[in-house]
Structure formats: C-alpha cells, structure tokens
Design a protein around this motif. Structure first.
Motif, PDB file in Angstrom:
ATOM      1  N   TRP A  18       0.830  -1.214   0.000  1.00 57.29           N
ATOM      2  CA  TRP A  18       0.000   0.000   0.000  1.00 57.29           C
ATOM      3  C   TRP A  18       0.862   1.260   0.000  1.00 57.29           C
ATOM      4  O   TRP A  18       0.531   2.257  -0.649  1.00 57.29           O
ATOM      5  CB  TRP A  18      -0.927  -0.042   1.213  1.00 57.29           C
ATOM      6  CG  TRP A  18      -1.837   1.146   1.357  1.00 57.29           C
ATOM      7  CD1 TRP A  18      -2.752   1.597   0.444  1.00 57.29           C
ATOM      8  CD2 TRP A  18      -1.917   2.030   2.485  1.00 57.29           C
ATOM      9  NE1 TRP A  18      -3.402   2.713   0.930  1.00 57.29           N
ATOM     10  CE2 TRP A  18      -2.910   2.993   2.180  1.00 57.29           C
ATOM     11  CE3 TRP A  18      -1.262   2.094   3.713  1.00 57.29           C
ATOM     12  CZ2 TRP A  18      -3.256   4.023   3.070  1.00 57.29           C
ATOM     13  CZ3 TRP A  18      -1.610   3.103   4.606  1.00 57.29           C
ATOM     14  CH2 TRP A  18      -2.598   4.048   4.282  1.00 57.29           C
ATOM     15  N   LEU A  19       1.973   1.223   0.702  1.00 61.15           N
ATOM     16  CA  LEU A  19       2.839   2.396   0.862  1.00 61.15           C
ATOM     17  C   LEU A  19       3.961   2.456  -0.172  1.00 61.15           C
ATOM     18  O   LEU A  19       4.872   3.294  -0.055  1.00 61.15           O
ATOM     19  CB  LEU A  19       3.459   2.380   2.266  1.00 61.15           C
ATOM     20  CG  LEU A  19       2.498   2.502   3.448  1.00 61.15           C
ATOM     21  CD1 LEU A  19       3.191   2.096   4.750  1.00 61.15           C
ATOM     22  CD2 LEU A  19       1.940   3.916   3.552  1.00 61.15           C
ATOM     23  N   SER A  20       3.914   1.606  -1.181  1.00 56.28           N
ATOM     24  CA  SER A  20       5.048   1.475  -2.109  1.00 56.28           C
ATOM     25  C   SER A  20       5.395   2.774  -2.830  1.00 56.28           C
ATOM     26  O   SER A  20       6.550   2.987  -3.198  1.00 56.28           O
ATOM     27  CB  SER A  20       4.759   0.376  -3.137  1.00 56.28           C
ATOM     28  OG  SER A  20       3.572   0.685  -3.868  1.00 56.28           O
ATOM     29  N   GLY A  21       4.445   3.659  -3.018  1.00 56.57           N
ATOM     30  CA  GLY A  21       4.726   4.906  -3.715  1.00 56.57           C
ATOM     31  C   GLY A  21       5.079   6.058  -2.796  1.00 56.57           C
ATOM     32  O   GLY A  21       5.296   7.186  -3.256  1.00 56.57           O
ATOM     33  N   GLN A  22       5.145   5.778  -1.501  1.00 56.28           N
ATOM     34  CA  GLN A  22       5.397   6.822  -0.518  1.00 56.28           C
ATOM     35  C   GLN A  22       6.894   6.932  -0.177  1.00 56.28           C
ATOM     36  O   GLN A  22       7.669   6.018  -0.436  1.00 56.28           O
ATOM     37  CB  GLN A  22       4.601   6.539   0.764  1.00 56.28           C
ATOM     38  CG  GLN A  22       3.100   6.438   0.545  1.00 56.28           C
ATOM     39  CD  GLN A  22       2.482   7.727   0.044  1.00 56.28           C
ATOM     40  OE1 GLN A  22       2.698   8.789   0.622  1.00 56.28           O
ATOM     41  NE2 GLN A  22       1.714   7.631  -1.043  1.00 56.28           N
ATOM     42  N   ASP A  23       7.259   8.050   0.432  1.00 61.64           N
ATOM     43  CA  ASP A  23       8.632   8.269   0.888  1.00 61.64           C
ATOM     44  C   ASP A  23       9.063   7.172   1.862  1.00 61.64           C
ATOM     45  O   ASP A  23       8.265   6.737   2.709  1.00 61.64           O
ATOM     46  CB  ASP A  23       8.713   9.646   1.564  1.00 61.64           C
ATOM     47  CG  ASP A  23      10.069   9.924   2.159  1.00 61.64           C
ATOM     48  OD1 ASP A  23      10.987  10.245   1.393  1.00 61.64           O
ATOM     49  OD2 ASP A  23      10.195   9.806   3.405  1.00 61.64           O
TER      50      ASP A  23
END
Length: 350
Positions: free
Chosen positions: A29-34
C-alpha cells in the motif's frame, strides 16, 4: 427496583490476522510513498498495542479499491450475522429465548442501514411483535455504554421486563485506500471489527451486577475531535491527536463528582471497566489510576487481543469481569468516550 446485567457475549468476525502479518500489505500500500514515511507507518502499527485484530473482510479485500456501496453492502450483510450470533450467545448464557426480550437497542456507527439491524434480528429470531426498538447510530465508541444507560432507564420504569443491547462495528469497512493521512493510518492501526450483546433485566430473581447509577458528561466545544466525515468513498475518520490530553484534563470532573453523588470515592471501586480507545488513552488512564492502586489489565488485554472495536469494545471488557464470578459487594466503574465529545459512566455492584 433494581436493574441488573445478566449476561454479556461477544462474537468475532471470521477473518483474523496478527499485526505482523498485515505489514506486507502495508508495504504494498505504501510502495509509492517516501521511505522515511513508510518506516514511520510500519513502526506505528508495530507499537500500537494491538497484536491481533478481526475483520468482516480479509486483508486482500481491505487493501483493494472498492466503492462505498460495495463496502457498505458487506458491512450490512456481516453486521446482521455478527449481531444475531452474539445475541443468541447472550440469551443462552442467561437461559432465555429471543421472545423473552421486551426492548432491543442496536448500536453501530461504521455503516449505514435502513432498516436498522434490530429489524432483521426481530424477523430472523421471531422476537416479540410488540418489542420496543431503539437503533443508536451516531455516538461512536461511547454508544455501548449509552445503550446500557437507555436500557436501564426503560427497565427502571417497567418491572419484570428484559432488554438486549447489541453493539456491532466494522471500522475496517471505513478504511480509506487513497488517504495517507496520519488520522487514517492511526485508525487502521488501532481498530478492529467485532460485536457484543448485553442482556439486562428488571426481574428481582434474576442474577447479575446491579446498575447503581449512570451519567453522561459532555465536553464543550469539542465536536470536531472525533467522528466520521461522509465522503464519496465512505466514512472518513476524524481523530484529533489531542484526544488523550483532553480526556486527561477532564478526568477529575468525569469521575470524582459521579462517585461522590453515590457517597463513595475511587478507593471504593474494585474494578475499572474502561473502553480501550488506543494505546495513548490506555496509558493516560493507567497514569491517572495506577498511583491509586487500580489496574486496567483487562482493558489493555482487550486492546491487545482485538483492537478498538468502537462501541463494542467496552462490552468485551465487561464480559471478562462477568466471567470472573466476582464477590458480592464488589463495585465496578464502566467508562467510555465518544464523538460529541462525551464520556458515559455506569456504576455497577455485584
């Protein structure tokens, strides 16, 4: 005439995972986040004080983009099942049948249903056709205690009657997939799904802790601290980070005057039956009462085992005390907090 709580029974959804098993889904889910933000979120989940949670949906479904309609359809279907199973269990504990209930209160804030859950229970279980209904939909985490207060007031005016309070919640159905705010993340880290039913009675010969007193306490100018905002993708959580601090500031006014009007103090309370709103709130309550020799071990255990299930959670704590067969004369203080902002209190005596 006294009103007693005669039984409490929980029902958990079929899907369950340890927190450590949810981390891989979070990573996707967080793969595109910093990267720094991603590590912060993972740490938040790992340190939330919740080891396991239950859900009406499997993790794959929670982290799949679906519409509000699709999520609410699952909520409606599963909420009826959970409510029915928990009510049947509570009735069996009290050696009662569905048509022995005169007043039914259903509590939920994590989905929208019209008709409400109680209508389905009345039909499915063939309850009395003249049963009095009260659905409570917008009081959040406080509503489990609120429902007991409403039931107690009905039974106090009606001897030889019984009431059922059924709380069913699915906070996972409110998870916002495209929302990377800390509010959405914190709520996902601490909340789980569950249901619980409570049977109350005004029959003199039926056993259980008596409700000695009850009261509500309302915080002024705090309407925006907690709740839901209805958006196109569903119910979006509102949760102010100042909630624990605000509760701590008001605690003396919430607890001590209530006990004083019953000619007792906190020293006379044997059991604290508190709603585990989250790790910070639990720590706040523990700090306030630990110095007085009181513990909230059962509250902490419920948070660890199931997470915060909104209105149903304090009833899970209550069930643990009901199952202990406490000595006659023991006193318990029930307390929960919810949107408004408000605190609901009940004084029990075994």
């Amino acid at each position: 005439m006294s009103v007693k709580i005669t039984s409490v029974a929980k029902q958990l959804p079929k899907y369950t995972r340890n927190t450590k098993d949810i981390i891989p889904y979070l990573n996707i889910w967080l793969s595109g986040q910093d990267e720094r933000f991603r590590r912060k979120v993972i740490k938040l989940f790992e340190n939330a004080g919740v080891d396991r949670r239950y859900s009406i949906m499997d993790a794959e479904d929670v982290f799949t983009k679906t519409s509000f309609e699709e999520k609410n359809t699952i909520y409606s279907k599963e909420a009826i099942k959970l409510a029915e199973y928990s009510l049947i269990k509570a009735l069996e504990k009290a050696d009662l049948k569905p048509n022995d209930i005169d007043y039914i209160i259903t509590v939920s804030c994590t989905g929208i249903m019209i008709p409400s859950i109680d209508a389905y229970l009345i039909n499915n279980l063939k309850m009395k056709q003249d049963i009095v209904r009260l659905p409570v939909t917008e009081m959040g985490c406080a509503a489990g205690v609120s429902g007991i207060i409403y039931a107690k007031n009905f039974l106090r005016s009606n001897p030889n009657k019984r009431a059922a309070v059924i709380a069913v919640e699915s906070p996972t159905a409110t998870f916002q997939l495209d929302d990377f705010s800390m509010v959405n993340i914190v709520s996902a880290a601490i909340f789980g799904d569950g249901a619980s039913s409570v049977i109350l009675s005004s029959y003199e010969n039926e056993q259980g802790p008596k409700i000695i007193d009850e009261a509500m306490y309302h915080f002024y100018d705090a309407e925006t601290m907690m709740g839901f905002k209805l958006v196109n993708t569903g119910l979006q959580m509102i949760l102010d980070k100042a909630v624990p601090e605000t509760i701590s500031e008001h605690f003396p006014k919430i607890v001590h005057p209530f006990l004083k009007q019953n000619q007792i103090t906190i020293k006379d309370i044997d059991h604290l039956i508190f709603h585990p709103g989250g790790k910070k709130i639990v720590q706040t309550v523990e700090d306030l009462f630990g110095s007085l020799g009181k513990n909230i071990d059962d509250t902490k255990a419920v948070l660890k085992l199931y997470g915060n299930m909104s209105s149903a959670t304090v009833l899970y704590v209550l069930e643990r005390f009901m199952d202990k067969q406490l000595p006659k004369g023991d006193r318990g203080l029930m307390l929960s907090f919810g949107p408004g902002f408000s605190a609901q209190r009940i004084l029990l005596e075994w």
